[in-house]
Design a protein around this motif. Sequence first.
Motif, PDB file in Angstrom:
ATOM      1  N   ASN A 523      -6.557  -5.713 -15.304  1.00 29.62           N
ATOM      2  CA  ASN A 523      -6.402  -6.281 -16.669  1.00 29.62           C
ATOM      3  C   ASN A 523      -5.199  -5.457 -17.672  1.00 29.62           C
ATOM      4  O   ASN A 523      -4.542  -5.923 -18.302  1.00 29.62           O
ATOM      5  CB  ASN A 523      -7.633  -6.107 -17.499  1.00 29.62           C
ATOM      6  N   ASP A 524      -4.999  -4.108 -17.035  1.00 28.98           N
ATOM      7  CA  ASP A 524      -4.128  -3.171 -17.830  1.00 28.98           C
ATOM      8  C   ASP A 524      -2.779  -2.793 -17.100  1.00 28.98           C
ATOM      9  O   ASP A 524      -2.096  -2.149 -17.419  1.00 28.98           O
ATOM     10  CB  ASP A 524      -4.902  -1.972 -18.492  1.00 28.98           C
ATOM     11  N   SER A 525      -2.746  -2.997 -15.942  1.00 36.16           N
ATOM     12  CA  SER A 525      -1.790  -2.858 -15.250  1.00 36.16           C
ATOM     13  C   SER A 525      -1.247  -3.834 -13.834  1.00 36.16           C
ATOM     14  O   SER A 525      -2.056  -4.649 -13.485  1.00 36.16           O
ATOM     15  CB  SER A 525      -2.129  -1.640 -14.170  1.00 36.16           C
ATOM     16  N   ASP A 526      -0.099  -4.096 -13.981  1.00 32.36           N
ATOM     17  CA  ASP A 526       0.368  -5.249 -12.962  1.00 32.36           C
ATOM     18  C   ASP A 526       0.600  -4.837 -11.655  1.00 32.36           C
ATOM     19  O   ASP A 526       0.268  -5.577 -10.787  1.00 32.36           O
ATOM     20  CB  ASP A 526       1.901  -5.546 -13.339  1.00 32.36           C
ATOM     21  N   ALA A 554      -8.678 -10.333   3.493  1.00 31.75           N
ATOM     22  CA  ALA A 554      -9.498 -11.545   4.166  1.00 31.75           C
ATOM     23  C   ALA A 554      -9.287 -12.957   3.923  1.00 31.75           C
ATOM     24  O   ALA A 554      -8.082 -13.036   3.391  1.00 31.75           O
ATOM     25  CB  ALA A 554     -11.142 -11.147   3.671  1.00 31.75           C
ATOM     26  N   LYS A 555     -10.088 -13.698   3.686  1.00 34.15           N
ATOM     27  CA  LYS A 555     -10.019 -15.045   3.604  1.00 34.15           C
ATOM     28  C   LYS A 555      -9.377 -15.656   2.095  1.00 34.15           C
ATOM     29  O   LYS A 555      -8.536 -16.106   2.099  1.00 34.15           O
ATOM     30  CB  LYS A 555     -11.296 -16.046   3.690  1.00 34.15           C
ATOM     31  N   TYR A 556      -9.982 -14.887   1.167  1.00 35.15           N
ATOM     32  CA  TYR A 556      -9.301 -15.230  -0.180  1.00 35.15           C
ATOM     33  C   TYR A 556      -8.482 -14.027  -0.462  1.00 35.15           C
ATOM     34  O   TYR A 556      -9.032 -12.658  -0.812  1.00 35.15           O
ATOM     35  CB  TYR A 556     -10.521 -15.428  -1.279  1.00 35.15           C
ATOM     36  N   LYS A 557      -7.175 -13.962  -0.859  1.00 34.95           N
ATOM     37  CA  LYS A 557      -6.315 -12.784  -1.284  1.00 34.95           C
ATOM     38  C   LYS A 557      -6.068 -12.737  -2.740  1.00 34.95           C
ATOM     39  O   LYS A 557      -5.029 -13.469  -3.372  1.00 34.95           O
ATOM     40  CB  LYS A 557      -5.078 -13.119  -0.476  1.00 34.95           C
ATOM     41  N   ILE A 558      -7.391 -12.474  -3.363  1.00 33.51           N
ATOM     42  CA  ILE A 558      -7.306 -12.033  -4.863  1.00 33.51           C
ATOM     43  C   ILE A 558      -5.915 -11.287  -5.336  1.00 33.51           C
ATOM     44  O   ILE A 558      -5.309 -11.471  -6.289  1.00 33.51           O
ATOM     45  CB  ILE A 558      -8.497 -11.588  -5.436  1.00 33.51           C
ATOM     46  N   LEU A 559      -5.788 -10.360  -4.222  1.00 39.54           N
ATOM     47  CA  LEU A 559      -4.550  -9.418  -4.357  1.00 39.54           C
ATOM     48  C   LEU A 559      -3.627  -9.466  -3.544  1.00 39.54           C
ATOM     49  O   LEU A 559      -3.934  -9.824  -2.380  1.00 39.54           O
ATOM     50  CB  LEU A 559      -5.210  -7.805  -4.597  1.00 39.54           C
ATOM     51  N   THR A 560      -2.410  -9.117  -3.731  1.00 40.18           N
ATOM     52  CA  THR A 560      -1.257  -9.068  -2.837  1.00 40.18           C
ATOM     53  C   THR A 560      -1.180  -7.713  -2.551  1.00 40.18           C
ATOM     54  O   THR A 560      -1.359  -6.670  -3.490  1.00 40.18           O
ATOM     55  CB  THR A 560       0.051  -9.582  -3.556  1.00 40.18           C
ATOM     56  N   LYS A 561      -0.665  -7.385  -1.333  1.00 40.60           N
ATOM     57  CA  LYS A 561      -0.616  -5.864  -0.751  1.00 40.60           C
ATOM     58  C   LYS A 561       0.884  -5.729  -0.230  1.00 40.60           C
ATOM     59  O   LYS A 561       1.352  -6.721   0.414  1.00 40.60           O
ATOM     60  CB  LYS A 561      -1.743  -5.709   0.284  1.00 40.60           C
ATOM     61  N   GLU A 562       1.310  -4.599  -0.450  1.00 40.77           N
ATOM     62  CA  GLU A 562       2.646  -4.101   0.217  1.00 40.77           C
ATOM     63  C   GLU A 562       2.350  -3.012   1.016  1.00 40.77           C
ATOM     64  O   GLU A 562       1.964  -1.875   0.109  1.00 40.77           O
ATOM     65  CB  GLU A 562       3.528  -4.019  -0.980  1.00 40.77           C
ATOM     66  N   PRO A 563       2.788  -2.966   2.147  1.00 40.08           N
ATOM     67  CA  PRO A 563       3.344  -3.845   2.849  1.00 40.08           C
ATOM     68  C   PRO A 563       2.255  -4.896   3.361  1.00 40.08           C
ATOM     69  O   PRO A 563       1.119  -4.663   3.462  1.00 40.08           O
ATOM     70  CB  PRO A 563       3.929  -3.084   4.051  1.00 40.08           C
ATOM     71  N   ASN A 564       2.520  -6.123   3.641  1.00 41.61           N
ATOM     72  CA  ASN A 564       1.779  -7.294   3.806  1.00 41.61           C
ATOM     73  C   ASN A 564       1.137  -7.095   5.363  1.00 41.61           C
ATOM     74  O   ASN A 564       1.645  -7.891   6.298  1.00 41.61           O
ATOM     75  CB  ASN A 564       2.251  -8.634   3.714  1.00 41.61           C
ATOM     76  N   SER A 575      -1.185  -5.767  -6.171  1.00 40.45           N
ATOM     77  CA  SER A 575      -0.871  -6.567  -7.536  1.00 40.45           C
ATOM     78  C   SER A 575      -1.801  -7.665  -7.389  1.00 40.45           C
ATOM     79  O   SER A 575      -2.202  -8.149  -6.360  1.00 40.45           O
ATOM     80  CB  SER A 575       0.600  -6.989  -7.505  1.00 40.45           C
ATOM     81  N   TRP A 576      -1.932  -8.304  -8.859  1.00 40.72           N
ATOM     82  CA  TRP A 576      -2.581  -9.445  -8.879  1.00 40.72           C
ATOM     83  C   TRP A 576      -1.998 -10.628  -8.403  1.00 40.72           C
ATOM     84  O   TRP A 576      -0.817 -10.730  -8.448  1.00 40.72           O
ATOM     85  CB  TRP A 576      -2.988  -9.506 -10.407  1.00 40.72           C
ATOM     86  N   ASN A 577      -2.609 -11.306  -7.496  1.00 38.15           N
ATOM     87  CA  ASN A 577      -1.970 -12.631  -6.862  1.00 38.15           C
ATOM     88  C   ASN A 577      -1.903 -13.802  -7.784  1.00 38.15           C
ATOM     89  O   ASN A 577      -2.927 -14.524  -8.192  1.00 38.15           O
ATOM     90  CB  ASN A 577      -2.773 -13.073  -5.685  1.00 38.15           C
ATOM     91  N   VAL A 578      -0.831 -13.952  -8.566  1.00 37.47           N
ATOM     92  CA  VAL A 578      -0.813 -14.878  -9.451  1.00 37.47           C
ATOM     93  C   VAL A 578      -0.725 -16.450  -9.080  1.00 37.47           C
ATOM     94  O   VAL A 578      -1.039 -17.516  -9.911  1.00 37.47           O
ATOM     95  CB  VAL A 578       0.376 -14.651 -10.528  1.00 37.47           C
ATOM     96  N   GLU A 579      -0.573 -16.279  -7.943  1.00 36.28           N
ATOM     97  CA  GLU A 579      -0.460 -17.563  -7.128  1.00 36.28           C
ATOM     98  C   GLU A 579      -1.749 -18.336  -6.588  1.00 36.28           C
ATOM     99  O   GLU A 579      -1.827 -19.186  -5.871  1.00 36.28           O
ATOM    100  CB  GLU A 579       0.754 -17.637  -6.079  1.00 36.28           C
TER     101      GLU A 579
END
Length: 677
Positions: A523-526, A554-564, A575-579
């Motif tokens: 909520n406070d950090s991208d 897992a199945k639902y990727k609420i967050l994105t991760k680097e590296p993938n 980061s928050w997965n805006v998509e």
Amino acid sequence: MNTHKKLEEVWPQMEDGIRKLKNILEGVPGESQFDSDTYMRLYTTVYDLCTQQGRHDDAIHGIYIETYHTYLRSRVLPAIQEKHDVFMLRELMKRSNHEVMNGEEIDRTLVKHVLEFFVNMDVSARGGLGYYVNDFEKAFLTDTADYYTRKASSWIQEDSCPDYMIKAEECLKREKDSVNNFLHSSTEEKLLEKVQEHLLLNNAQQLLEKEHSGCHVLLRDDKITDLNRMYRLFVNIKNGLDPITAAFKRHVTSEGTSILKQADDAMATGKKEDKAAAGMQEQAFVRRLIELHDKYYAYVTNCFKKDNLFYKALKEAFEVFCNKSVGGSSVAELFSTFSESILRKGGSSEKLSDDAIEETLDKIVTLLAYIDDKDLFAEFCRKKLARRLLFDKNSADDDHERSFLSKLKQQCGGQFTSKMEGMVTDLALARDLQTGYDEYVNNNDLTHPGTDFNVTVLTTGYWPTYKTLDLNLPTEMRQCVQAFKEFYQSKTNNKKLTYLFSPGSCSDLIVSTHQACVLMLFNDSDKLSYSEIRAQLNLTDDDVVRLLHSLSCAKYKILTKEPNTKTISKKDSFSWNVEFTDKMRRIKIPLPPVDEKKKVIEDVDKDRRFAIDASIVRIMKARKVLQYNELVTACVEQLSRMFKPDFKVIKRRIEDLIAREFLERDKDNTNTFKYLA
């Protein structure tokens, strides 16, 4: 007035009377019966001789006995001995008005009178049954034994087990009827024992083990009528049921072991192919055990008339295969899993009725009696009950839950269910407390946190141990916690609340409290690194890895991760997965599963150590001094209702109690222990 008489003076008169009596008995032609004058004259003469001064009663009695015996030996016995079979019996009847039996088609009246003759002789002579027993019954029983020995030798070769038993039952009935029709009642028990001995007992093994018709085949083919007859025939024979109960136990053990092996193979295959399929195999295994028990319990009840020997055999048979592992799981665990599937509404594809649920739970509790590790079953049940009460509130039925606990309590005692009963009570109290909190925040705008917040207050000790973490909560959650704290303190005194966040959850995105805390950081950090997330939450690396994996890999990727990648590293950033989108309005994000079985077994082992310690101390406190073997035996006896303690573990617990100065070894005998008050 009577004058004194001498025996020699009146003997000729008495001798004439005896001669006349013999002629009457022999049926001499022309000999008339005694007239009244002659009879009274003889009677008066004998009476006077026996009552006057200088009595002759001993002499007269001696003459009577000698005359009686002489007549029997010289006239009656030769007349009977020279005839045979029915002619002999008729001769005996003619002389004594009695009859006997010879096993052929006979004159029943003749037979009955002959046997009454023996009995009446006993009554006349000495009041017992000596003549009847010695001169008739012994020979009769010997002949009976010989007769049925010959019959058994023929039938056992020619007939099937059921046919043989039908003949044996008919023989017993016929012999019992013969007692009622001909023999003295005292012969019945001895006669039936002879028939049972020579028809049944002496041939029991060969009869019951007949290859194509013996006891095993009757059990296998559900021959209820024949099994019922088998029980009737052997129940009155001393130890007669032993070979039948042994065969019954072997048969049930064999069938149960076969079910277990089939299930073990099926579960092993199912786990490789499909976890759900393996679960169905587990359910099917328990149902087959229930069906097996229903079948043979009905046998014990109906065929074997609720005989305790067969209850014992059934119990011992089930104990053999109910204490083995199946597909890598104990039967205790499988029973607990099956119980949960029955208790969960909608958890079964069968949609059982309330009556069917209660009946099935009854059967599970009955089978529980055969399991050694009842404490393991209880711990699995407690874990599953906690999950139902806390997480599946719409699937658990309070009435069925309480009914199940009542059944377990009746079977295993109050200690077995005390924690689980406390859990159910906690949930009822927690609902009332939540209602009070909702009213509190609605009526007090100053304390309203602005977020719906539900708290379930649990009693320490009743519930499974949950991991306690010093979690840094987001501001919104801290406000909720503070509001509830103020409400709770206004209702209670001297009670401390400790928050367990691991069982908690948040919605509409259904996540655990820990997962929600991770998501709220964004909520406070991208973008946040692994290290930043760990620091802000104040969690261990293991916990952070599980949380981030569930949200980004897992199945639902609420967050994105680097590296993938599919694993979590300390160098990752998130980061928050805006998509992110999904068709479902409510999405549950599960955490990676933990090995619950391992945790349960560890908890049970720990509880067992405490139980063994407590048992040893109780025993020693009461007895003060005991030898090692006596102490171990008493300890096993105390604890066997819940589990069978391992001797090695008991020995280790004794050593530990010595180290902690609860016990000490006797100085003169190291195998003897003393209690230290």
